[in-house]
Design a protein around this motif. Structure first.
Motif, short mmCIF file in Angstrom:
data_model
loop_
_atom_site.label_atom_id
_atom_site.label_comp_id
_atom_site.label_asym_id
_atom_site.label_seq_id
_atom_site.Cartn_x
_atom_site.Cartn_y
_atom_site.Cartn_z
N UNK A 61 13.52 8.07 25.74
CA UNK A 61 13.15 8.96 24.64
C UNK A 61 14.17 10.09 24.50
N UNK A 62 14.64 10.63 25.61
CA UNK A 62 15.67 11.67 25.55
C UNK A 62 16.94 11.13 24.92
N UNK A 63 17.31 9.91 25.32
CA UNK A 63 18.52 9.28 24.77
C UNK A 63 18.38 9.08 23.27
N UNK A 64 17.22 8.62 22.84
CA UNK A 64 16.99 8.39 21.42
C UNK A 64 17.08 9.69 20.64
N UNK A 65 16.48 10.74 21.17
CA UNK A 65 16.48 12.04 20.49
C UNK A 65 17.89 12.59 20.33
N UNK A 66 18.71 12.41 21.36
CA UNK A 66 20.06 12.99 21.33
C UNK A 66 21.05 12.11 20.59
N UNK A 67 20.68 10.83 20.36
CA UNK A 67 21.55 9.94 19.59
C UNK A 67 22.36 8.95 20.41
N UNK A 68 21.96 8.69 21.65
CA UNK A 68 22.64 7.70 22.47
C UNK A 68 22.02 6.34 22.18
N UNK A 69 22.84 5.38 21.79
CA UNK A 69 22.33 4.11 21.27
C UNK A 69 22.39 2.96 22.25
N UNK A 70 23.08 3.13 23.36
CA UNK A 70 23.18 2.06 24.35
C UNK A 70 22.87 2.64 25.74
N UNK A 71 21.93 2.02 26.45
CA UNK A 71 21.56 2.45 27.79
C UNK A 71 21.42 1.20 28.66
N UNK A 72 22.00 1.25 29.85
CA UNK A 72 21.79 0.18 30.83
C UNK A 72 21.12 0.79 32.06
N UNK A 73 19.99 0.21 32.46
CA UNK A 73 19.18 0.75 33.55
C UNK A 73 19.22 -0.23 34.72
N UNK A 74 19.66 0.26 35.89
CA UNK A 74 19.76 -0.56 37.09
C UNK A 74 18.40 -0.55 37.79
N UNK A 75 17.64 -1.63 37.65
CA UNK A 75 16.29 -1.70 38.19
C UNK A 75 16.21 -2.38 39.55
N UNK A 76 17.03 -3.42 39.75
CA UNK A 76 16.94 -4.19 41.00
C UNK A 76 18.24 -4.95 41.19
N UNK A 141 15.39 -2.94 14.48
CA UNK A 141 16.42 -2.50 13.53
C UNK A 141 16.87 -1.06 13.75
N UNK A 142 16.48 -0.45 14.87
CA UNK A 142 16.84 0.95 15.10
C UNK A 142 18.31 1.12 15.49
#
Length: 256
Positions: A61-76, A141-142
């Motif tokens: 949500x923070x990324x979306x608010x600030x305008x960052x469109x690509x996020x990769x999350x290291x889960x495992x 489509x976001x």
């Protein structure tokens, strides 16, 4: 820091960040879930994974608010699958399944989901939940993309990419000598798990550890790195904004 002071400081940081360059793609190494759980006095340290997964939604949500469109999350990581106890891995997989199904694969999805890693190495239920999340958000489509790195290892990714390229060229009738003579960086890049998406500009790791742990080794060749002392579940918006502020002050060097 009181709630009011925290809010005022966060507002100030947002103004500072808004005036500088932002990363297009942020990689997140979610470290410290179990340490956070122990400090919080939870009976089972694995419960930290549950809190960490819930917190990932806040960070998106923070990324979306600030305008960052690509996020990769290291889960495992692939190492997690090999070295952690069966009970912890089973719990973590259930957490990931719920995260994919309940938090990401929704009718009002704001993020298109992608997966990076060896799905064949995961329990069938986890692989299915991840594939379902990818399909459920395919029409999003976001313009926002989140990649879940599960059963992921950077060395394995490069190995798989090279193997896929060799198979492709073999099917075309090329000899190994011809393949070696013509091999380019792009030949490897287009077979990576993340092919078609930009390399990360900034990678943030929480919990004070200062290493990459086999995360996006190829893609992070020119990434800026930011290490934060807070454990992942305790990672606050102001910590995130400080990372962006640090990124904005740096002069990007591509091989220099």
């Amino acid at each position: 820091m009181t709630g009011l002071v925290h809010a005022l400081y966060a507002r100030r940081l947002r103004r500072q960040v808004a005036g500088g360059p932002l990363p297009e793609h942020v990689g997140l190494i979610m470290d410290g879930n179990r340490r956070w759980a122990r400090r919080a006095g939870l009976d089972d340290p694995s419960l930290g994974h549950e809190h960490g997964a819930a917190h990932a939604e806040n960070v998106l949500a923070w990324c979306e608010t600030i305008g960052i469109r690509h996020v990769t999350v290291f889960l495992c990581s692939t190492e997690n699958l090999q070295r952690r106890g069966d009970a912890e891995i089973a719990f973590l997989m259930r957490v990931i399944e719920r995260m994919a199904a309940e938090r990401l694969a929704r009718e009002d999805a704001r993020w298109q989901v992608h997966v990076a890693g060896l799905l064949d190495a995961l329990p069938d239920s986890t692989a299915r939940a991840l594939k379902d999340a990818v399909e459920a958000t395919r029409a999003c489509t976001t313009g926002a993309h989140v990649t879940l790195a599960v059963g992921y290892g950077g060395r394995q990714e490069v190995t798989d990419a090279l193997r896929d390229h060799l198979y492709e060229r073999a099917e075309a009738g090329d000899s190994l000598r011809e393949v070696a003579a013509a091999l380019t960086v792009n030949d490897i890049a287009r077979h990576l798990y993340t092919a078609g998406r930009p390399d990360p500009d900034l990678i943030i790791r929480t919990s004070g550890e200062q290493r990459m742990s086999n995360f996006l080794l190829w893609q992070s060749a020119y990434s800026e790195l930011y290490f934060c002392e807070a454990t992942w579940p305790a990672f606050r918006e102001i910590d995130f904004l400080r990372a962006l502020r640090s990124y904005a002050t740096r002069r990007r060097r591509y091989g220099g």
